[in-house]
Design a protein around this motif. Structure first.
Motif, mmCIF file in Angstrom:
data_model
loop_
_atom_site.group_PDB
_atom_site.id
_atom_site.type_symbol
_atom_site.label_atom_id
_atom_site.label_comp_id
_atom_site.label_asym_id
_atom_site.label_seq_id
_atom_site.Cartn_x
_atom_site.Cartn_y
_atom_site.Cartn_z
ATOM 1 N N UNK A 63 0.827 -1.191 0.000
ATOM 2 C CA UNK A 63 0.000 0.000 0.000
ATOM 3 C C UNK A 63 0.874 1.259 0.000
ATOM 4 N N UNK A 64 2.104 1.129 0.453
ATOM 5 C CA UNK A 64 2.992 2.291 0.513
ATOM 6 C C UNK A 64 3.732 2.544 -0.796
ATOM 7 N N UNK A 65 3.829 1.547 -1.631
ATOM 8 C CA UNK A 65 4.557 1.689 -2.888
ATOM 9 C C UNK A 65 3.730 2.502 -3.875
ATOM 10 N N UNK A 66 4.292 3.587 -4.360
ATOM 11 C CA UNK A 66 3.567 4.482 -5.247
ATOM 12 C C UNK A 66 2.981 3.808 -6.468
ATOM 13 N N UNK A 67 3.726 2.925 -7.082
ATOM 14 C CA UNK A 67 3.276 2.280 -8.317
ATOM 15 C C UNK A 67 2.526 0.989 -8.032
ATOM 16 N N UNK A 103 2.886 2.490 7.284
ATOM 17 C CA UNK A 103 1.773 1.731 6.706
ATOM 18 C C UNK A 103 0.455 2.331 7.190
ATOM 19 N N UNK A 104 0.382 2.623 8.486
ATOM 20 C CA UNK A 104 -0.813 3.253 9.056
ATOM 21 C C UNK A 104 -1.123 4.559 8.340
ATOM 22 N N UNK A 105 -0.122 5.397 8.137
ATOM 23 C CA UNK A 105 -0.336 6.688 7.471
ATOM 24 C C UNK A 105 -0.830 6.502 6.038
ATOM 25 N N UNK A 106 -0.267 5.539 5.320
ATOM 26 C CA UNK A 106 -0.673 5.303 3.935
ATOM 27 C C UNK A 106 -2.113 4.806 3.858
ATOM 28 N N UNK A 107 -2.486 3.895 4.750
ATOM 29 C CA UNK A 107 -3.856 3.366 4.750
ATOM 30 C C UNK A 107 -4.843 4.454 5.183
ATOM 31 N N UNK A 108 -4.486 5.212 6.211
ATOM 32 C CA UNK A 108 -5.359 6.298 6.664
ATOM 33 C C UNK A 108 -5.564 7.316 5.551
ATOM 34 N N UNK A 109 -4.512 7.620 4.826
ATOM 35 C CA UNK A 109 -4.622 8.550 3.701
ATOM 36 C C UNK A 109 -5.556 7.993 2.627
ATOM 37 N N UNK A 110 -5.414 6.720 2.311
ATOM 38 C CA UNK A 110 -6.278 6.100 1.299
ATOM 39 C C UNK A 110 -7.738 6.114 1.742
ATOM 40 N N UNK A 111 -7.968 5.892 3.042
ATOM 41 C CA UNK A 111 -9.340 5.882 3.568
ATOM 42 C C UNK A 111 -9.867 7.280 3.867
ATOM 43 N N UNK A 112 -8.971 8.258 3.829
ATOM 44 C CA UNK A 112 -9.310 9.644 4.147
ATOM 45 C C UNK A 112 -9.881 9.766 5.556
ATOM 46 N N UNK A 113 -9.186 9.140 6.514
ATOM 47 C CA UNK A 113 -9.540 9.225 7.930
ATOM 48 C C UNK A 113 -8.288 9.629 8.700
#
Length: 82
Positions: A1-5, A50-60
């Protein structure tokens, strides 16, 4: 989830609600799939990325996701309440 591509499909699935936040568990992936390109080896200390990337994707907010995934982890592994 953290990998840009390579993580775009995962981020899209998260944004589309494929997995409810209450059912998510976070982990650092394999030892050689670090969320940082500057680190050669992955380790549990990188879990906040990982937490930051998932939170960003979920917009929470990250704190909201941390609380939800901690509760899920306690339930899955039958750990006592925090």
């Amino acid at each position: 989830v953290c990998d840009g591509r390579r993580g775009e499909g995962l981020r899209l699935a998260l944004r589309e609600g494929a997995v409810p936040m209450e059912r998510l568990l976070l982990e650092t992936d394999g030892p050689f799939l670090s969320p940082l390109h500057s680190h050669r080896r992955n380790e549990p200390a990188l879990l906040p990325l990982v937490l930051a990337a998932v939170a960003n994707a979920l917009q929470v907010p990250p704190a909201q996701l941390a609380a939800a995934t901690a509760a899920t982890t306690r339930a899955v592994f039958r750990l006592p309440p925090a």
